[in-house]
Design a protein around this motif. Structure first.
Motif, mmCIF file in Angstrom:
data_model
loop_
_atom_site.group_PDB
_atom_site.id
_atom_site.type_symbol
_atom_site.label_atom_id
_atom_site.label_comp_id
_atom_site.label_asym_id
_atom_site.label_seq_id
_atom_site.Cartn_x
_atom_site.Cartn_y
_atom_site.Cartn_z
ATOM 1 N N THR A 131 18.959 0.519 42.933
ATOM 2 C CA THR A 131 19.611 -0.145 42.242
ATOM 3 C C THR A 131 20.894 -0.016 42.691
ATOM 4 N N TRP A 132 21.502 -1.170 43.041
ATOM 5 C CA TRP A 132 22.975 -1.276 43.366
ATOM 6 C C TRP A 132 23.712 -1.914 42.201
ATOM 7 N N MET A 133 25.165 -1.103 42.086
ATOM 8 C CA MET A 133 25.782 -1.348 41.314
ATOM 9 C C MET A 133 27.388 -1.023 41.531
ATOM 10 N N ASP A 134 28.422 -1.738 40.747
ATOM 11 C CA ASP A 134 29.817 -1.091 41.085
ATOM 12 C C ASP A 134 29.926 0.165 40.448
ATOM 13 N N TRP A 135 30.720 1.109 41.068
ATOM 14 C CA TRP A 135 31.216 2.361 40.935
ATOM 15 C C TRP A 135 32.668 2.233 40.686
ATOM 16 N N SER A 136 33.027 3.075 39.873
ATOM 17 C CA SER A 136 34.709 3.095 40.081
ATOM 18 C C SER A 136 35.174 4.471 39.616
ATOM 19 N N CYS A 137 36.256 5.026 40.137
ATOM 20 C CA CYS A 137 36.822 6.352 39.993
ATOM 21 C C CYS A 137 37.446 6.448 38.687
ATOM 22 N N SER A 138 37.206 7.494 38.184
ATOM 23 C CA SER A 138 38.034 7.625 36.627
ATOM 24 C C SER A 138 39.343 8.082 37.047
ATOM 25 N N LYS A 139 39.707 8.569 38.296
ATOM 26 C CA LYS A 139 41.177 8.773 38.367
ATOM 27 C C LYS A 139 42.175 7.705 39.211
ATOM 28 N N CYS A 140 41.428 6.888 40.305
ATOM 29 C CA CYS A 140 42.212 6.276 41.098
ATOM 30 C C CYS A 140 41.571 5.064 40.934
ATOM 31 N N ASP A 141 41.905 3.795 42.047
ATOM 32 C CA ASP A 141 41.407 2.429 41.785
ATOM 33 C C ASP A 141 40.428 2.390 42.886
ATOM 34 N N PHE A 142 39.743 3.568 43.340
ATOM 35 C CA PHE A 142 38.604 3.263 44.179
ATOM 36 C C PHE A 142 37.426 2.615 43.558
ATOM 37 N N VAL A 143 36.985 1.776 44.121
ATOM 38 C CA VAL A 143 35.603 0.946 43.808
ATOM 39 C C VAL A 143 34.667 0.814 44.841
ATOM 40 N N PHE A 144 33.551 1.124 44.828
ATOM 41 C CA PHE A 144 32.539 0.505 45.619
ATOM 42 C C PHE A 144 31.332 0.052 45.070
ATOM 43 N N HIS A 145 30.350 -0.784 46.018
ATOM 44 C CA HIS A 145 29.513 -1.463 45.297
ATOM 45 C C HIS A 145 28.290 -0.825 46.157
ATOM 46 N N GLY A 146 27.084 -0.213 45.564
ATOM 47 C CA GLY A 146 25.882 0.215 46.197
ATOM 48 C C GLY A 146 25.031 1.161 45.458
ATOM 49 N N ALA A 147 24.203 1.880 46.192
ATOM 50 C CA ALA A 147 23.246 2.743 45.250
ATOM 51 C C ALA A 147 23.957 4.023 45.110
ATOM 52 N N GLY A 148 24.864 4.609 45.885
ATOM 53 C CA GLY A 148 25.454 5.878 45.742
ATOM 54 C C GLY A 148 24.665 6.998 45.840
#
Ligand code: ZN
Ligand code: ZN
Length: 100
Positions: A3-20
């Motif tokens: 399952t790939w989805m967007d992940w975003s950081c709680s502190k900065c504006d970093f975002v990636f899309h993937g399994a993680g």
């Protein structure tokens, strides 16, 4: 399947899309890496599928999808944000999609 989805950081504006995290696709198993050069997280193949494992050459070392000279390190979404090193990565379930 993964399952790939967007992940975003709680502190900065970093975002990636993937399994993680480590996952298995039809084309082989993937693992997540953070590329210092691209400043991005990506899911890369770390092994071919089982039915190809005997015949194919050894798996290449993990490398950036964009430039193999980039410095990368293994990383999973359970670890602190690779960008600021402080925040936690929060999945956005609404963006989830299955890949295989
Ligand atoms: Zn890169
Ligand atoms: Zn961050």
């Amino acid at each position: 399947m993964a399952t790939w989805m967007d992940w975003s950081c709680s502190k900065c504006d970093f975002v990636f899309h993937g399994a993680g995290e480590h996952s298995a696709l039809r084309s082989g198993t993937t693992t997540s890496i953070y590329c210092e050069g691209c400043e991005d997280v990506m899911d890369v193949l770390d092994a071919p599928p089982p039915w190809r494992r005997d015949k194919e050459a050894p798996v290449e070392p993990l490398a950036c999808d964009h430039d193999k000279r980039h410095a990368i390190r293994p990383w999973t979404a359970k670890e602190p944000c690779p960008h600021c090193g402080e925040g936690t990565m929060i999945p956005d379930e609404r963006t989830a999609r299955c890949v295989d």
